[in-house]
Design a protein around this motif. Structure first.
Motif, PDB file in Angstrom:
ATOM      1  N   ASP A 532     -22.076  25.932  24.676  1.00 56.51           N
ATOM      2  CA  ASP A 532     -20.893  26.636  25.164  1.00 56.51           C
ATOM      3  C   ASP A 532     -21.048  26.994  26.638  1.00 56.51           C
ATOM      4  N   SER A 537     -17.768  22.970  24.514  1.00 55.39           N
ATOM      5  CA  SER A 537     -17.309  23.857  23.451  1.00 55.39           C
ATOM      6  C   SER A 537     -17.080  23.120  22.140  1.00 55.39           C
ATOM      7  N   GLU A 541     -18.914  24.092  18.595  1.00 56.43           N
ATOM      8  CA  GLU A 541     -18.243  24.355  17.323  1.00 56.43           C
ATOM      9  C   GLU A 541     -18.839  23.516  16.198  1.00 56.43           C
ATOM     10  N   LEU A 561     -18.873  31.294  13.289  1.00 54.71           N
ATOM     11  CA  LEU A 561     -17.937  30.171  13.412  1.00 54.71           C
ATOM     12  C   LEU A 561     -16.516  30.675  13.613  1.00 54.71           C
ATOM     13  N   TYR A 564     -16.063  32.140  17.100  1.00 53.86           N
ATOM     14  CA  TYR A 564     -16.048  31.121  18.152  1.00 53.86           C
ATOM     15  C   TYR A 564     -14.705  30.401  18.189  1.00 53.86           C
ATOM     16  N   ARG A 565     -14.180  30.106  17.013  1.00 53.03           N
ATOM     17  CA  ARG A 565     -12.872  29.433  16.986  1.00 53.03           C
ATOM     18  C   ARG A 565     -11.780  30.336  17.551  1.00 53.03           C
ATOM     19  N   ARG A 569     -12.398  28.881  21.345  1.00 55.91           N
ATOM     20  CA  ARG A 569     -11.546  27.702  21.161  1.00 55.91           C
ATOM     21  C   ARG A 569     -10.058  28.066  21.133  1.00 55.91           C
TER      22      ARG A 569
END
Length: 610
Positions: A532, A537, A541, A561, A564-565, A569
């Motif tokens: 990241d 990125s 993921e 997870l 991060y999404r 993201r």
């Protein structure tokens, strides 16, 4: 001798390693396997030493005493010189060097039986024997400053066994009572100083009071050494008669009975009477909702504990995985589904419940077989078997009983705490247990001619091949055990390269870390963070998805997870499913709650509904 015990411990180690295949936390199971391999090596090494040099048993008993006293002395020095040895310590309870107060309390308790042997034995250098007195004083002070109720209970039961089986009661009681009386004022003074009993005390205050404690400890050691020398020389010049020794034993029993009756009378005089006080104490000890006593000297007289909470969680885990458990070392991951509070603990605080949760009924059965095998060997070695009744109580038999007392103290404490998982305390008990199990039956030892004891057979080809195999196995086990540490070092170097602007080498080293420790999630988290940071990125993921696939029972993996999404993201809808899984696996997690709040804000800002 001791072969069945070694075989049972080997089977327990193999079961621990095999549990990696079904573990909810395979990385932790690998760590537990490495720990068991180390324990197996310690026990097997102890068997080898007693077979090679059985006449060195005084060195074994004295070595246990010396090792424990050195650890105890270091722990006390962290209070005497906090600025140099423990500047960042926030807790008043003594816990160095294990970073756990009950472990250092247990180490002090383990020192007492061999120190009593040293003080009471009739042979050896009188000046060396007198060192047992200051050793006992240091052990008592350390034990009390750790506020460890479990260590006190284990020591009491161990001393009951030692005094019931060893016929050196007069000298031992003199050393025990004398050391306790001289150490008591030091303990009382320490309990009266807020700098030694209150958490988060300023370093300047701790340093000033610590130096005063050091002066008191030096004075105590000097007084106890003088007392030990005086008692030793007096006993050497005038040996007590058999009548006096028997009288001393009866007085000791009388004092114990009187103390017990006094305790019963005190309980009976309180509200609710004896039954009410016992019921109240039992409820506080076993109630998961009991209020935890504070880390003050008053803890020593309290009965409440949070252990029942961990035991309940361990039973819940076992009921979901009855046969083989959730995998060695998986308690920290498995308990999040069942916990009702946000406390983070990694152990069930008790060998039986920990084993049930980790290895199920199979693990408990193997552990019971291990206990039975060692008890059978210990009973034969100490002369309590039918074949050993009536045999003389020689010096070595007293030494075997002392080592058995060390094992007993450790075993009792391990039933109510997680000290089996602390190598510093466990290896003391393992070496003592190995010596007792490997010494052989008492009758056979007494019947053997001294000349035969010195005979050493030359190993044949088969034994040589077995030795080579054991060495190769040890090298392989050591290599496997060091891989998680090598992975951690590789992760540190990867971040160093990243800070230096070398993104390519940082990514490569981070990938190497994941290969060195393929069962743990930490290397994957490190790799995702570096990916990241360098703008990859999508790859980060995918790495976090790999973590979820590797350990789907980990709430943290799902949470990372989802976060991060959502945050990196910018796909809040895709983050919802992982965060729901994290909440299902750990409904008490504040991190997951915070992640859900952030997700709701993101969805609200975009006009979407969760």
């Amino acid at each position: 001798h001791g072969g069945w015990t070694l075989a049972s411990l080997t089977l327990l180690t193999a079961l621990t390693a095999l549990s990696i295949t079904w573990s909810l936390s395979p990385g932790d199971s690998w760590v537990e396997t490495n720990r068991m391999l180390a324990y197996l090596a310690v026990f097997a090494g102890g068997l080898a030493v007693v077979r090679a040099a059985p006449e060195r048993w005084p060195g074994m008993v004295g070595g246990v005493a010396l090792g424990c006293v050195l650890v105890v002395a270091w722990a006390l020095l962290t209070k005497v010189f906090p600025g140099a040895l423990a500047p960042d310590e926030t807790f008043a309870r003594l816990r160095a060097p294990f970073d756990y107060w009950n472990a250092i309390g247990l180490m002090a308790a383990l020192a007492v039986p061999p120190l009593l042997w040293l003080a009471a034995k009739r042979s050896g250098n009188l000046a060396v024997n007198a060192l047992a007195y200051p050793g006992l004083g240091l052990a008592f002070v350390c034990l009390m400053l750790s506020y460890s109720r479990g260590a006190l209970l284990a020591l009491f039961l161990g001393l009951v066994f030692w005094f019931a089986t060893v016929p050196l009661r007069l000298r031992a009681v003199t050393a025990l009572v004398g050391s306790a009386l001289i150490a008591a004022p030091v303990v009382a003074w320490a309990f009266s100083r807020e700098a030694l009993t209150a958490d988060a005390a300023p370093l300047l205050v701790r340093t000033e009071v610590g130096h005063e404690l050091g002066l008191l400890l030096v004075l105590m050691v000097a007084l106890l050494l003088a007392a030990g020398l005086a008692v030793g020389f007096a006993a050497a010049n005038r040996t007590p008669t058999l009548r006096v020794r028997r009288l001393a034993g009866r007085v000791l029993v009388g004092v114990l009975v009187l103390s017990a009756l006094t305790g019963v009378a005190v309980l009976a005089s309180k509200p609710g009477g004896l039954d009410g006080q016992i019921s109240k104490g039992w409820k506080q000890m076993t109630d998961p909702d009991a209020v935890t006593p504070s880390n003050t000297p008053g803890r020593l007289t309290a009965t409440a504990s949070v252990r029942a909470r961990y035991w309940d969680e361990a039973i819940d885990i076992w009921q979901a995985h009855e046969a083989a458990g959730a995998g060695a070392g998986s308690f920290a991951v498995a308990r999040t589904r069942y916990r009702t509070r946000g406390l983070d603990v990694r152990q069930a605080h008790g060998y039986v419940v920990e084993t049930l949760a980790s290895l199920g009924l199979v693990g408990l059965a193997v552990s019971l077989a291990l206990l039975a095998a060692w008890l059978a060997s210990a009973i034969r070695a100490t002369g309590f078997a039918r074949a050993g009744r009536g045999l003389p109580m020689d010096a070595e038999r007293v030494g075997m009983l002392t080592l058995a007392s060390v094992v007993l103290v450790f075993g009792i404490h391990s039933l109510i705490d997680w000290t089996w998982l602390i190598p510093g305390t466990a290896t003391v008990a393992l070496l003592s247990a190995a010596w007792v199990a490997g010494r052989g039956p008492l009758r056979a030892r007494l019947a053997a001619a001294p000349a035969l004891a010195a005979v050493r057979r030359r190993p044949g080809p088969a034994r040589g091949a077995l030795a080579v195999f054991v060495v190769l196995l040890a090298v392989a086990g050591a290599w496997a055990a060091i891989q998680p540490l090598r992975a951690q070092h590789a992760g540190d170097r990867a971040f160093e390269r990243l800070d230096a602007g070398e993104s390519g080498p940082a990514l490569e080293i981070a990938r190497i870390a994941t290969e060195r420790d393929p069962l743990s999630l930490e290397p994957l988290y490190d790799l995702a963070a570096i990916q990241d940071a360098v703008g990859r990125s999508a790859e980060a993921e995918v790495t976090l998805e790999r973590a979820v696939e590797k350990q789907p029972a980990s709430a943290e993996a799902w949470r990372r997870l989802g976060e991060y999404r959502a945050l990196q993201r910018r796909r809040p809808k895709d983050a919802l499913a992982p965060l729901r899984a994290a909440y299902y696996l750990d409904p008490e997690s504040t991190e997951t709650e915070n992640a859900f709040l952030l997700l709701r804000r993101q969805l609200a800002a975009t006009g979407q509904t969760p």
